[in-house]
Design a protein around this motif. Structure first.
Motif, short mmCIF file in Angstrom:
data_model
loop_
_atom_site.label_atom_id
_atom_site.label_comp_id
_atom_site.label_asym_id
_atom_site.label_seq_id
_atom_site.Cartn_x
_atom_site.Cartn_y
_atom_site.Cartn_z
N GLY A 16 0.81 -1.22 0.00
CA GLY A 16 0.00 0.00 0.00
C GLY A 16 0.84 1.27 0.00
O GLY A 16 0.32 2.36 0.25
N VAL A 17 2.12 1.15 -0.32
CA VAL A 17 3.03 2.30 -0.30
C VAL A 17 2.91 3.07 -1.62
O VAL A 17 3.10 2.51 -2.69
CB VAL A 17 4.49 1.85 -0.10
N LYS A 18 2.57 4.36 -1.51
CA LYS A 18 2.45 5.21 -2.70
C LYS A 18 3.74 5.98 -2.99
O LYS A 18 4.06 6.23 -4.14
CB LYS A 18 1.32 6.22 -2.51
N ASP A 19 4.45 6.39 -1.94
CA ASP A 19 5.65 7.19 -2.14
C ASP A 19 6.50 7.19 -0.87
O ASP A 19 5.97 7.02 0.22
CB ASP A 19 5.26 8.64 -2.48
N VAL A 20 7.79 7.41 -1.03
CA VAL A 20 8.69 7.62 0.10
C VAL A 20 8.92 9.12 0.19
O VAL A 20 9.43 9.73 -0.74
CB VAL A 20 10.03 6.88 -0.09
N ILE A 21 8.52 9.72 1.29
CA ILE A 21 8.65 11.16 1.47
C ILE A 21 10.06 11.51 1.97
O ILE A 21 10.69 12.42 1.46
CB ILE A 21 7.59 11.71 2.46
N SER A 22 10.53 10.79 2.96
CA SER A 22 11.89 11.00 3.46
C SER A 22 12.34 9.75 4.20
O SER A 22 11.53 8.94 4.63
CB SER A 22 11.96 12.22 4.39
N PHE A 23 13.66 9.63 4.33
CA PHE A 23 14.20 8.49 5.09
C PHE A 23 15.62 8.78 5.53
O PHE A 23 16.35 9.52 4.90
CB PHE A 23 14.13 7.19 4.29
N ASP A 24 15.96 8.21 6.66
CA ASP A 24 17.34 8.13 7.12
C ASP A 24 17.44 6.87 7.97
O ASP A 24 16.53 6.03 7.95
CB ASP A 24 17.80 9.40 7.85
N THR A 25 18.51 6.70 8.71
CA THR A 25 18.71 5.46 9.45
C THR A 25 17.83 5.34 10.69
O THR A 25 17.75 4.27 11.28
CB THR A 25 20.18 5.30 9.86
N GLU A 26 17.12 6.43 11.07
CA GLU A 26 16.28 6.38 12.27
C GLU A 26 14.79 6.62 12.00
O GLU A 26 13.96 6.24 12.82
CB GLU A 26 16.79 7.38 13.31
N VAL A 27 14.44 7.28 10.88
CA VAL A 27 13.04 7.59 10.58
C VAL A 27 12.80 7.43 9.09
O VAL A 27 13.57 7.93 8.27
CB VAL A 27 12.68 9.04 10.99
#
Length: 86
Positions: A16-27
């Protein structure tokens, strides 16, 4: 795994994932069919992302999943990333 007195999940398969808004190693912040999903943890990594199938694999020690209403992010005229990192 146990982190302090809390339980955590090791690795996860999400649909159900539409997009990745942001990411890093903790969030990791994802736009999903159910709203915005914030994943908190340690050593997080997006192993696989297939947006045409709306799937992703997340590796790492996942400590929490938090959903929030997508409408909350779309109402403001301020850019999404500006609202997320206040």
């Amino acid at each position: 795994c146990l982190v302090g007195s809390e339980m955590c999940i090791r690795d996860s398969f999400l649909t159900g994932v539409k997009d990745v808004i942001s990411f890093d190693t903790e969030v990791i912040l994802l736009e999903t069919e159910m709203g915005m999903l914030t994943i908190n943890g340690k050593e997080l990594h997006i192993k696989r992302l297939t947006l045409d199938k709306k799937e992703t694999d997340i590796e790492g020690m996942i400590q929490s999943f938090t959903y929030s209403d997508l409408a909350k992010y779309k109402k403001s005229k301020e850019p999404l990333l500006g609202r997320l990192f206040k």
